[in-house]
Design an enzyme around this catalytic site. Structure first.
Site, short mmCIF file in Angstrom:
data_model
loop_
_atom_site.label_atom_id
_atom_site.label_comp_id
_atom_site.label_asym_id
_atom_site.label_seq_id
_atom_site.Cartn_x
_atom_site.Cartn_y
_atom_site.Cartn_z
N ASN A 1 0.86 -1.18 0.00
CA ASN A 1 0.00 0.00 0.00
C ASN A 1 0.90 1.23 0.00
OD1 ASN A 1 -1.88 1.97 0.42
ND2 ASN A 1 -2.49 1.31 2.47
N TRP A 2 1.02 1.83 -1.17
CA TRP A 2 1.95 2.97 -1.29
C TRP A 2 1.32 4.28 -0.84
CZ3 TRP A 2 4.42 1.77 -6.79
CH2 TRP A 2 5.32 0.69 -6.63
N HIS B 1 -9.90 0.94 4.30
CA HIS B 1 -8.70 1.25 5.08
C HIS B 1 -9.05 2.28 6.15
CE1 HIS B 1 -4.72 2.58 6.19
NE2 HIS B 1 -4.23 1.51 5.59
N GLU C 1 -6.13 -4.94 10.28
CA GLU C 1 -5.16 -3.87 10.51
C GLU C 1 -5.57 -3.08 11.75
OE1 GLU C 1 -2.80 -2.61 6.84
OE2 GLU C 1 -4.61 -1.43 6.89
N GLY D 1 1.63 2.31 10.97
CA GLY D 1 2.63 3.39 10.96
C GLY D 1 3.23 3.69 12.32
N SER E 1 2.58 -1.89 10.54
CA SER E 1 3.99 -1.90 10.96
C SER E 1 4.72 -3.21 10.67
CB SER E 1 4.11 -1.54 12.45
OG SER E 1 3.72 -0.20 12.65
N GLY F 1 4.69 1.38 4.95
CA GLY F 1 6.04 1.99 4.95
C GLY F 1 7.12 1.08 4.39
P1 PGA Z 1 2.31 0.45 7.70
O1 PGA Z 1 0.92 0.67 6.94
O2 PGA Z 1 2.89 -0.83 7.20
O3 PGA Z 1 3.14 1.64 7.31
O4 PGA Z 1 2.00 0.40 9.16
C1 PGA Z 1 0.06 -0.40 6.70
C2 PGA Z 1 -1.23 0.08 6.13
O5 PGA Z 1 -1.70 1.17 6.49
O6 PGA Z 1 -1.83 -0.60 5.28
#
Ligand code: PGA
Length: 246
Positions: A9-10, A97, A168, A174, A211, A233
């Site tokens: 997921n960019w 999301h 998630e 993040g 994360s 990320g």
């Molecule tokens: P993250 O994001 O890996 O940077 O925590 C995951 C996401 O929001 O899908």
């Protein structure tokens, strides 16, 4: 081997230069371009999808959107339909999301997005997850159930050939913090039961996101019931992403 999904997921984090560098690295390295038991799905920003899809057309790598309109077409300024995503080369799309839910996307919108994707024969990647407060109040599974039930109703009316559900936790996205393997095992056992009862287990795959990085990926992949990772990320740099996958 059972299929495993890696969804990158960019978000709004890559500029054109970064996208091109990623594509060049994929081409140069070659490891991820061959078909394997793992499915790799890159989800660029809308404006970058056609470029990525065209550049990787002859590889096993797939493209996905990060959201789509709940409507099929019409006067919806700023929105992008499932049909447009399909035309651009997407076979998948993330919906629900938490960053979209925070911008006022409702469960009803998400169920409508699901319908639009299924109508275009695309695979929805549905995100669900609790906030830190909800977790502290021990409401995790209650929240997941509340987020999933409208999708169960949508599924019953219009079953998807294949469905990806990404757990998630909002507090893990993040933040550098993830649930422990035991906490994950408990949530995925619950999700597995929910899927068996309400959806078609043979068509539904459960992913974890929040994360995920090179250090923790192996332990997370080992949790029973996890068939994929949704990576933010750590998916922006080819080398980090590749280390996660291989
Ligand atoms: P993250 O994001 O890996 O940077 O925590 C995951 C996401 O929001 O899908």
């Amino acid at each position: 081997m059972k299929p495993f999904f890696y969804v990158a997921n960019w978000k709004m984090a890559m500029n054109l230069h970064g996208v091109q560098a990623f594509i060049d690295a994929v081409r140069h390295d070659q490891t991820l371009v061959e078909p394997s038991a793992s499915t790799i799905i890159l989800c660029p920003a809308f404006t970058q999808i056609s470029l990525v899809a065209a550049a990787l057309k002859d590889t096993a790598i797939e493209c996905g959107g990060q959201t789509c309109s709940p409507y099929a077409s019409g006067a919806y300024t700023g929105q992008v339909s499932a049909g447009m995503l399909a035309e651009s080369g997407c076979a998948y799309c993330i919906i629900g999301h938490s960053e979209r839910r925070a911008l006022a996307e409702t469960d009803t919108d998400i169920a409508a997005q699901y319908d639009q994707l299924v109508n275009k024969k695309m695979t929805p990647i549905i995100c669900v997850g609790e906030t830190a407060n909800e977790r502290e109040a021990q409401k995790t599974t209650a929240v997941l159930e509340q987020q999933l039930l409208p999708l169960v109703a949508a599924y019953k009316n219009n079953p998807a050939d294949r469905l990806l559900i990404a757990y998630e936790p909002v507090w893990a996205i993040g933040s550098g913090t993830t649930p422990t393997p035991q906490e994950l095992a408990d949530v995925f056992a619950w999700l597995k039961g929910f899927v068996a009862k309400n959806l078609d287990a043979s068509r539904t795959f459960l992913l974890y996101g929040g994360s995920v990085d090179e250090q923790n990926a192996a332990a997370i992949k080992g949790v029973p019931g996890i068939s994929g990772l949704l990576i933010g990320g750590a998916s922006l740099e080819f080398k980090k992403f590749k280390n996660l996958v291989v």
